[in-house]
Design a protein around this motif. Sequence first.
Motif, short mmCIF file in Angstrom:
data_model
loop_
_atom_site.label_atom_id
_atom_site.label_comp_id
_atom_site.label_asym_id
_atom_site.label_seq_id
_atom_site.Cartn_x
_atom_site.Cartn_y
_atom_site.Cartn_z
N LYS A 10 30.92 -5.88 13.07
CA LYS A 10 31.60 -4.62 13.39
C LYS A 10 31.57 -3.70 12.18
CE LYS A 10 35.04 -7.03 16.23
NZ LYS A 10 36.47 -7.36 16.33
N ALA A 11 30.91 -2.56 12.36
CA ALA A 11 30.91 -1.50 11.35
C ALA A 11 30.58 -2.03 9.95
CB ALA A 11 32.26 -0.78 11.35
N ILE A 12 29.49 -2.78 9.90
CA ILE A 12 29.13 -3.43 8.63
C ILE A 12 28.46 -2.44 7.67
CG2 ILE A 12 27.70 -5.20 7.52
CD1 ILE A 12 29.99 -6.38 9.14
N VAL A 13 29.07 -2.31 6.51
CA VAL A 13 28.46 -1.57 5.40
C VAL A 13 28.22 -2.58 4.28
CG1 VAL A 13 28.87 0.18 3.61
CG2 VAL A 13 29.59 0.61 5.98
N LYS A 14 27.04 -2.51 3.67
CA LYS A 14 26.78 -3.39 2.53
C LYS A 14 26.11 -2.63 1.41
CE LYS A 14 26.73 -7.17 0.15
NZ LYS A 14 28.03 -7.70 -0.37
N ALA A 25 22.55 -0.76 1.58
CA ALA A 25 21.54 -1.43 2.40
C ALA A 25 21.89 -1.41 3.88
CB ALA A 25 21.36 -2.87 1.91
N LEU A 26 23.17 -1.46 4.20
CA LEU A 26 23.63 -1.34 5.60
C LEU A 26 24.67 -0.24 5.66
CD1 LEU A 26 23.95 -5.14 6.49
CD2 LEU A 26 22.06 -3.61 7.07
N LYS A 27 24.56 0.61 6.67
CA LYS A 27 25.36 1.83 6.66
C LYS A 27 26.31 1.94 7.85
CE LYS A 27 21.68 4.19 4.20
NZ LYS A 27 20.54 5.10 4.30
N GLY A 28 26.67 0.82 8.43
CA GLY A 28 27.56 0.86 9.58
C GLY A 28 26.88 0.22 10.77
N VAL A 29 26.72 -1.07 10.72
CA VAL A 29 25.99 -1.79 11.76
C VAL A 29 26.96 -2.51 12.69
CG1 VAL A 29 24.46 -3.76 12.19
CG2 VAL A 29 23.88 -2.10 10.41
N CYS A 58 27.17 -15.35 6.95
CA CYS A 58 28.24 -15.62 5.97
C CYS A 58 27.69 -16.03 4.61
CB CYS A 58 29.19 -16.70 6.47
SG CYS A 58 29.98 -16.28 8.01
N ILE A 59 26.50 -15.59 4.27
CA ILE A 59 25.99 -15.81 2.93
C ILE A 59 26.48 -14.69 2.02
CG2 ILE A 59 23.88 -15.76 1.54
CD1 ILE A 59 22.56 -17.34 3.78
N LEU A 60 26.52 -13.50 2.57
CA LEU A 60 27.07 -12.35 1.86
C LEU A 60 28.31 -11.87 2.60
CD1 LEU A 60 23.95 -10.06 1.21
CD2 LEU A 60 25.20 -11.43 -0.46
N SER A 61 29.26 -11.34 1.86
CA SER A 61 30.37 -10.67 2.54
C SER A 61 30.09 -9.18 2.59
CB SER A 61 31.69 -10.97 1.83
OG SER A 61 31.52 -10.95 0.46
N PRO A 62 30.49 -8.53 3.66
CA PRO A 62 30.21 -7.10 3.76
C PRO A 62 31.09 -6.29 2.81
CG PRO A 62 31.47 -7.85 5.68
CD PRO A 62 31.16 -9.07 4.85
N THR A 63 30.59 -5.14 2.38
CA THR A 63 31.40 -4.23 1.58
C THR A 63 32.50 -3.64 2.46
OG1 THR A 63 29.40 -3.69 0.34
CG2 THR A 63 31.30 -2.22 0.05
N GLU A 64 32.14 -3.28 3.68
CA GLU A 64 33.11 -2.82 4.68
C GLU A 64 32.73 -3.46 6.00
OE1 GLU A 64 33.13 1.49 4.98
OE2 GLU A 64 32.99 1.65 2.79
N GLY A 65 33.72 -3.54 6.88
CA GLY A 65 33.46 -4.09 8.21
C GLY A 65 33.80 -5.56 8.28
N GLU A 66 33.46 -6.13 9.40
CA GLU A 66 33.94 -7.48 9.69
C GLU A 66 32.92 -8.23 10.54
OE1 GLU A 66 37.25 -7.11 12.50
OE2 GLU A 66 37.97 -9.06 11.83
N VAL A 67 32.80 -9.51 10.27
CA VAL A 67 31.98 -10.37 11.12
C VAL A 67 32.94 -11.37 11.79
CG1 VAL A 67 30.17 -12.15 11.17
CG2 VAL A 67 29.94 -10.15 9.67
N ILE A 219 16.10 -1.85 13.57
CA ILE A 219 16.91 -1.37 12.46
C ILE A 219 16.03 -0.51 11.55
CG2 ILE A 219 16.53 -3.50 11.12
CD1 ILE A 219 19.34 -3.16 9.96
N GLU A 220 16.60 0.61 11.12
CA GLU A 220 15.89 1.49 10.18
C GLU A 220 16.88 2.00 9.17
OE1 GLU A 220 13.66 4.65 12.08
OE2 GLU A 220 12.68 3.22 13.41
N ASP A 221 16.52 1.90 7.92
CA ASP A 221 17.31 2.47 6.85
C ASP A 221 18.81 2.10 6.97
OD1 ASP A 221 17.69 3.89 4.53
OD2 ASP A 221 17.88 5.83 5.52
N GLY A 222 19.06 0.84 7.26
CA GLY A 222 20.43 0.36 7.27
C GLY A 222 21.24 0.65 8.52
#
Length: 334
Positions: A10-14, A25-29, A58-67, A219-222
């Motif tokens: 949900k709304a993953i930013v990394k 790298a991720l802008k709101g996925v 679950c190897i990386l935690s997102p900067t924003e958002g939730e898994v 996916i393109e550009d995050g």
Amino acid sequence: MTGSVLLEAKAIVKELGQGAGKVRALKGVDLGLRGGELTLLMGPSGSGKTTLLSILGCILSPTEGEVVICGQSTKGLKPEGLAKLRRLNVGFIFQDYNLFPTLTAAENIKLALDVRGMAKAEQRPAAEAALVAVGLADKINSYPSQMSGGQQQRVAIARALAGNPAVILADEPTAALDSENGQAIMALLSKIAQDPARAVLAVTHDPRTLSYADRIVHIEDGLIVSEERPKGAARDSEEPEEPGASSSEAEDEPPGPKTESATEEVAAETTEPADAIRHNGATGPDADAREPDTTDEAARPQPHPQPVSASLTQKKPNNRRRRSPRFARGEHLP
Ligand code: ADP
Ligand code: MG
């Protein structure tokens, strides 16, 4: 048959890197994965595929958002907590297999099961059953160097499946294989994904894989820019879903995540695939989200016990080796 949503992003930013080198790298996925589906994730190099896979797994935690995996959110989890969630619910398959060259096929799987905490007496039969399930009954005692790339990848798949995880994530699983072996691996992943209790997501560049997909996400550009269902509608009577569609309906409630006791943590923390990701030359997880480094060779394979579903078997497994119902229900797990 399509199952419930097993994994949701949900709304993953990394953000990766630091200072001037920082990359979003991720802008709101948003992405939801249902059981019973093989989803392919496609996009240009650098678009964020490996980063997304690392966050979903679950190897990386997102900067924003939730898994959310099997109903459990990763929000606020420390690296150890993430590692546990991953270990119990996610199986990884990598482009270059990541097998130990000095161990046989069965031993590679057994090691993962051992670290996971499976009783010694169960390990060998479970490893053999997993290999039989991927069509490698005749390679149980073979070393990686005695197997083709396709066979090695089958061992890696058997290892990932041996823990009976709800979610299988594969990063370019056919990239190192010739056409015939690549097709066979995709056919196997597609078969695995027929289990409504299992969601499979594979990153791919490989056009040969497309015909196996239930769903293709671009996916393109995050950002996820589009998705399609080449086989038509969802497998079951489910309504079409948006990327990241979540459901609060009771029938969509996923099974709870597997949990484990603290006593297993020490062994388990040494077995995470973060090292494998690095060895794979893929996205380097940023330091704060990495597992503690370990130089132990045993750190790389993934610890997943439990047998592979009998539905996968290409040859029927030996009945004498069938798990007890108690085992099948996972009651041997803490
Ligand atoms: P893909 O798998 O689609 O090729 P990645 O997820 O590996 O893409 O990378 C997404 C973006 O993040 C790229 O621009 C890449 O250069 C950048 N990136 C990856 N890892 C790091 C890192 N450790 N530090 C900084 N930037 C990174
Ligand atoms: Mg990549």
